[in-house]
Every structure is written in C-alpha cells, then in structure tokens.
Write a protein that holds these residues in place. Structure first.
Motif, PDB file in Angstrom:
ATOM      1  N   ALA A   1       3.842  -0.366  14.041  1.00 52.44           N
ATOM      2  CA  ALA A   1       4.865  -0.022  15.029  1.00 52.44           C
ATOM      3  C   ALA A   1       5.281   1.442  14.966  1.00 52.44           C
ATOM      4  N   LEU A   2       5.190   2.073  13.792  1.00 56.16           N
ATOM      5  CA  LEU A   2       5.591   3.466  13.653  1.00 56.16           C
ATOM      6  C   LEU A   2       4.403   4.427  13.664  1.00 56.16           C
ATOM      7  N   ARG A   3       3.217   3.922  13.946  1.00 55.99           N
ATOM      8  CA  ARG A   3       2.025   4.774  13.958  1.00 55.99           C
ATOM      9  C   ARG A   3       1.843   5.414  15.339  1.00 55.99           C
ATOM     10  N   ARG A   4       1.112   6.508  15.362  1.00 57.52           N
ATOM     11  CA  ARG A   4       0.707   7.104  16.635  1.00 57.52           C
ATOM     12  C   ARG A   4      -0.300   6.191  17.307  1.00 57.52           C
ATOM     13  N   GLY A   5      -0.400   6.301  18.615  1.00 55.72           N
ATOM     14  CA  GLY A   5      -1.329   5.475  19.363  1.00 55.72           C
ATOM     15  C   GLY A   5      -2.745   5.597  18.840  1.00 55.72           C
ATOM     16  N   GLY A   6      -3.384   4.465  18.563  1.00 58.90           N
ATOM     17  CA  GLY A   6      -4.757   4.463  18.075  1.00 58.90           C
ATOM     18  C   GLY A   6      -4.884   4.500  16.580  1.00 58.90           C
ATOM     19  N   GLU A   7      -3.805   4.846  15.859  1.00 52.23           N
ATOM     20  CA  GLU A   7      -3.875   4.863  14.408  1.00 52.23           C
ATOM     21  C   GLU A   7      -3.905   3.439  13.866  1.00 52.23           C
ATOM     22  N   GLU A   8      -4.726   3.231  12.874  1.00 52.56           N
ATOM     23  CA  GLU A   8      -4.832   1.913  12.272  1.00 52.56           C
ATOM     24  C   GLU A   8      -3.800   1.753  11.151  1.00 52.56           C
ATOM     25  N   GLY A   9      -3.529   0.513  10.804  1.00 49.45           N
ATOM     26  CA  GLY A   9      -2.624   0.249   9.691  1.00 49.45           C
ATOM     27  C   GLY A   9      -3.275   0.597   8.370  1.00 49.45           C
ATOM     28  N   TRP A  10      -2.484   0.566   7.302  1.00 47.52           N
ATOM     29  CA  TRP A  10      -2.999   0.876   5.978  1.00 47.52           C
ATOM     30  C   TRP A  10      -3.998  -0.182   5.527  1.00 47.52           C
ATOM     31  N   THR A  11      -4.958   0.243   4.721  1.00 50.05           N
ATOM     32  CA  THR A  11      -5.887  -0.695   4.101  1.00 50.05           C
ATOM     33  C   THR A  11      -5.138  -1.463   3.011  1.00 50.05           C
ATOM     34  N   PRO A  12      -5.697  -2.583   2.532  1.00 55.79           N
ATOM     35  CA  PRO A  12      -5.043  -3.301   1.434  1.00 55.79           C
ATOM     36  C   PRO A  12      -4.756  -2.417   0.225  1.00 55.79           C
ATOM     37  N   ARG A  13      -5.685  -1.522  -0.114  1.00 54.10           N
ATOM     38  CA  ARG A  13      -5.456  -0.640  -1.261  1.00 54.10           C
ATOM     39  C   ARG A  13      -4.322   0.337  -0.978  1.00 54.10           C
ATOM     40  N   GLU A  14      -4.291   0.883   0.252  1.00 54.34           N
ATOM     41  CA  GLU A  14      -3.207   1.810   0.600  1.00 54.34           C
ATOM     42  C   GLU A  14      -1.857   1.096   0.562  1.00 54.34           C
ATOM     43  N   ARG A  15      -1.803  -0.153   1.033  1.00 56.98           N
ATOM     44  CA  ARG A  15      -0.552  -0.906   0.980  1.00 56.98           C
ATOM     45  C   ARG A  15      -0.103  -1.110  -0.465  1.00 56.98           C
ATOM     46  N   ALA A  16      -1.067  -1.434  -1.326  1.00 54.25           N
ATOM     47  CA  ALA A  16      -0.731  -1.655  -2.734  1.00 54.25           C
ATOM     48  C   ALA A  16      -0.244  -0.368  -3.388  1.00 54.25           C
ATOM     49  N   ASP A  17      -0.878   0.761  -3.064  1.00 50.94           N
ATOM     50  CA  ASP A  17      -0.460   2.047  -3.623  1.00 50.94           C
ATOM     51  C   ASP A  17       0.962   2.402  -3.184  1.00 50.94           C
ATOM     52  N   ARG A  18       1.228   2.231  -1.905  1.00 53.64           N
ATOM     53  CA  ARG A  18       2.563   2.533  -1.376  1.00 53.64           C
ATOM     54  C   ARG A  18       3.613   1.586  -1.962  1.00 53.64           C
ATOM     55  N   PHE A  19       3.242   0.336  -2.085  1.00 55.77           N
ATOM     56  CA  PHE A  19       4.185  -0.653  -2.596  1.00 55.77           C
ATOM     57  C   PHE A  19       4.620  -0.308  -4.017  1.00 55.77           C
ATOM     58  N   ALA A  20       3.671   0.068  -4.853  1.00 54.12           N
ATOM     59  CA  ALA A  20       3.990   0.412  -6.238  1.00 54.12           C
ATOM     60  C   ALA A  20       4.970   1.584  -6.300  1.00 54.12           C
ATOM     61  N   GLU A  21       4.720   2.611  -5.494  1.00 51.11           N
ATOM     62  CA  GLU A  21       5.596   3.778  -5.491  1.00 51.11           C
ATOM     63  C   GLU A  21       6.954   3.443  -4.860  1.00 51.11           C
ATOM     64  N   PHE A  22       6.925   2.621  -3.833  1.00 50.91           N
ATOM     65  CA  PHE A  22       8.135   2.199  -3.127  1.00 50.91           C
ATOM     66  C   PHE A  22       9.094   1.485  -4.080  1.00 50.91           C
ATOM     67  N   VAL A  23       8.564   0.537  -4.843  1.00 47.08           N
ATOM     68  CA  VAL A  23       9.401  -0.244  -5.759  1.00 47.08           C
ATOM     69  C   VAL A  23       9.951   0.636  -6.867  1.00 47.08           C
ATOM     70  N   GLU A  24       9.125   1.502  -7.416  1.00 44.41           N
ATOM     71  CA  GLU A  24       9.567   2.382  -8.490  1.00 44.41           C
ATOM     72  C   GLU A  24      10.705   3.283  -8.029  1.00 44.41           C
ATOM     73  N   LEU A  25      10.542   3.910  -6.850  1.00 47.47           N
ATOM     74  CA  LEU A  25      11.577   4.817  -6.353  1.00 47.47           C
ATOM     75  C   LEU A  25      12.842   4.047  -5.991  1.00 47.47           C
ATOM     76  N   LEU A  26      12.696   2.897  -5.359  1.00 50.00           N
ATOM     77  CA  LEU A  26      13.869   2.111  -4.989  1.00 50.00           C
ATOM     78  C   LEU A  26      14.659   1.683  -6.223  1.00 50.00           C
ATOM     79  N   ASP A  27      13.946   1.323  -7.285  1.00 53.37           N
ATOM     80  CA  ASP A  27      14.604   0.971  -8.543  1.00 53.37           C
ATOM     81  C   ASP A  27      15.461   2.143  -9.040  1.00 53.37           C
TER      82      ASP A  27
END
Length: 304
Positions: free
Chosen positions: A113-139
């Motif tokens: 929903a926040l991507r530019r037109g035609g941009e694909e979503g993150w790959t499973p690995r990219e989601r996992a990488d972002r998730f790890a950093e997201f949780v650490e920073l939020l903590d």
C-alpha cells in the motif's frame, strides 16, 4: 489456560462495534485483540475496515478489566518511532492493559500500500530482516527516554518517549513466528509467542498433522530459548485459531472446543484465541455456541 478473542475492526463503533468489546469483557475473555491492517482478504477487502490503534483506544475507554492488543502488528506499514509513541499513549489510556502482538507481515493485502506503482513487496528474507531490526528498535524505544539509532532499514534521532509505558519495563510483546529466525526473536524479546499453525500443513493436512507440526514449532522455540539462555517456560504460548485444518470444528460445540484446546494445552499452550463470529466469512460460527464456549468451555479448562 486463558481464553481470548479477536474482534475484527469491521463495524462502525456506533453501530455495534462498542457493544462487541463490552460483551467480550462480560463473557470473561482474558484478552480481546484486533488485526492491525489497512485492509485484509476477501470478503473484507471491499468492505469496512477500521484502524487498530484508534479502535483499541476506544475499546480501552469502553472496558475496564479486559486486556487489549494487536494480533498482529507488522512492519508492512508501521515505523518503530511513530508506533512506539502510539503504544505508550494507548498503554496509558488503558491503564496498562495493552499487549503488542507483532509479526513479520505477509505479502498482498496491505503489504504494498505504501509502495510506488509497480513496486513489488518485500521478499520473505527482506521481511525477516526488517522484522528483526523493527523489534530491536521498538524494544529500545519503549524502554528508554531517548533513543538514537542507525540501522539498515530504520533510524531514530533522539526519539523521545517520556514517560514510557505504564507497564514496566514496557508493555509485553507477543511475537508471531514459525521459522528459526522469528523464534529466536521471540526468545530474545518476547513475553509471549504466537502461532497460527503451519500454513503448509493447514492447506493439505489433518488436525493430527497440524498438532505434530505445531509440536515441532514448540521444539524450535525451546531450542531458541536455550540458545538465548532463557527458560522457555517464561514465554506464554498463544494459539490463534481459525487457520489449522480443524476449520470451524473447535466452535462446533463446547465439547469440541475443550477437546481442541486440551490437545494444544498438552503442547504447552496457555492461551487460545477465538475469532468473534462474522457471518458469511471464514469466521462464520453460531454466536450462541461461541458465547457458551466462552462461559462453559473456559470453566472446564480452568481458564483464568
């Protein structure tokens, strides 16, 4: 064993939404959660769908004992800095009754929903990488007055979060995970672990296959906790129902629910979450049976 529910944000607050949350408290549910999405799958994608944080804020004002939370929030459209501020405020408004269910997110629905037109979503690995950093920073954001952080995906410059959460050292995280990386995150940062079962088994397997697959996830969590030097018994284990091969079976009767919950309690689960029935959807069920399960089934399981 705790019994909780998920109330999807599909009703206007003035047209039944408020009453659902109040009824959840009256029925004695331990917690009532809601999904944190911008939209969700058919048939909900083309219908009403309200924001999770405003909904939980209103629910906090309409209830007094019920724990509240997301199941789950993801990095798909959230940033740790702004989310932390909203969570601290929500924890304050609720008097310390908030649990943050958090996961890596998936593809489709609101993932682009926040991507530019035609941009694909993150790959499973990219989601996992972002998730790890997201949780650490939020903590960090929820446990420190001011945070400066530079990561690969997220940053914060003197992000201030005074006075912090009502719950100390912060509100609890319920980390949704099935694979090794996610389970390690749950072991490091979670106060609870959430699963919906194994999607591959759910698509083609039997209820017995599902129990075996979930048992393997529990073993993976035990291993991750051991590696982190943590007692796996310190983490609550939450099963979000509705996605295993059992289908609507657990909501067919009180006996069916007690049998289902008992099989998963034997695996170490101490919280079962049922979707509040929604007609003409994958969560359709008899509301009278659902309420009977909340009152009688919970008693048979010794729910608290």
């Amino acid at each position: 064993m705790r019994l909780s529910t998920v109330i999807l944000p599909v009703q206007r607050w003035s047209e039944g939404g408020r009453e659902l949350w109040r009824r959840a408290e009256e029925l004695g549910f331990h917690s009532a959660y809601t999904y944190d999405h911008l939209s969700w799958r058919v048939p909900f994608r083309d219908g009403p769908w309200f924001g999770a944080v405003p909904t939980l804020t209103a629910a906090a004002a309409a209830t007094s004992r019920l724990r509240l939370g997301t199941l789950v929030t993801s990095p798909n459209f959230r940033h740790p800095v702004t989310l932390a501020k909203e969570l601290i405020t929500l924890d304050d408004v609720s008097g310390g009754r908030i649990t943050l269910g958090i996961g890596a997110g998936g593809s489709g629905f609101d993932a682009t929903a926040l991507r530019r037109g035609g941009e694909e979503g993150w790959t499973p690995r990219e989601r996992a990488d972002r998730f790890a950093e997201f949780v650490e920073l939020l903590d960090r954001l929820l446990t420190h007055d001011a945070v400066t952080y530079e990561g690969e995906h997220y940053s914060a410059q003197e992000a201030r979060n005074i006075p912090g959460c009502v719950q100390r050292p912060r509100l609890p995280f319920a980390v949704a995970a099935t694979g090794p990386r996610g389970l390690r995150l749950a072991a490091r940062h979670g106060q609870a672990w959430v699963t919906t079962g194994d999607p591959k088994v759910s698509a083609t397997g039997t209820p017995a296959d599902s129990v075996e697959a979930i048992a393997r996830q529990v073993e993976g969590l035990d291993k991750a906790c051991a590696e982190a030097g943590r007692d796996a018994g310190d983490l609550h284990k939450i099963l979000l129902t509705g996605f295993t091969p059992d289908g609507a079976g657990p909501l067919a009767s009180v006996d069916a629910f007690v049998d289902f919950a008992g099989r998963h309690a034997a695996l170490g689960f101490d919280e079962i979450v049922l979707h509040w029935p929604i007609p003409d959807s994958i969560f359709a069920a008899d509301l009278r049976v659902f309420e009977k399960i909340a009152m009688e089934g919970a008693a048979q399981l010794g729910t608290g």
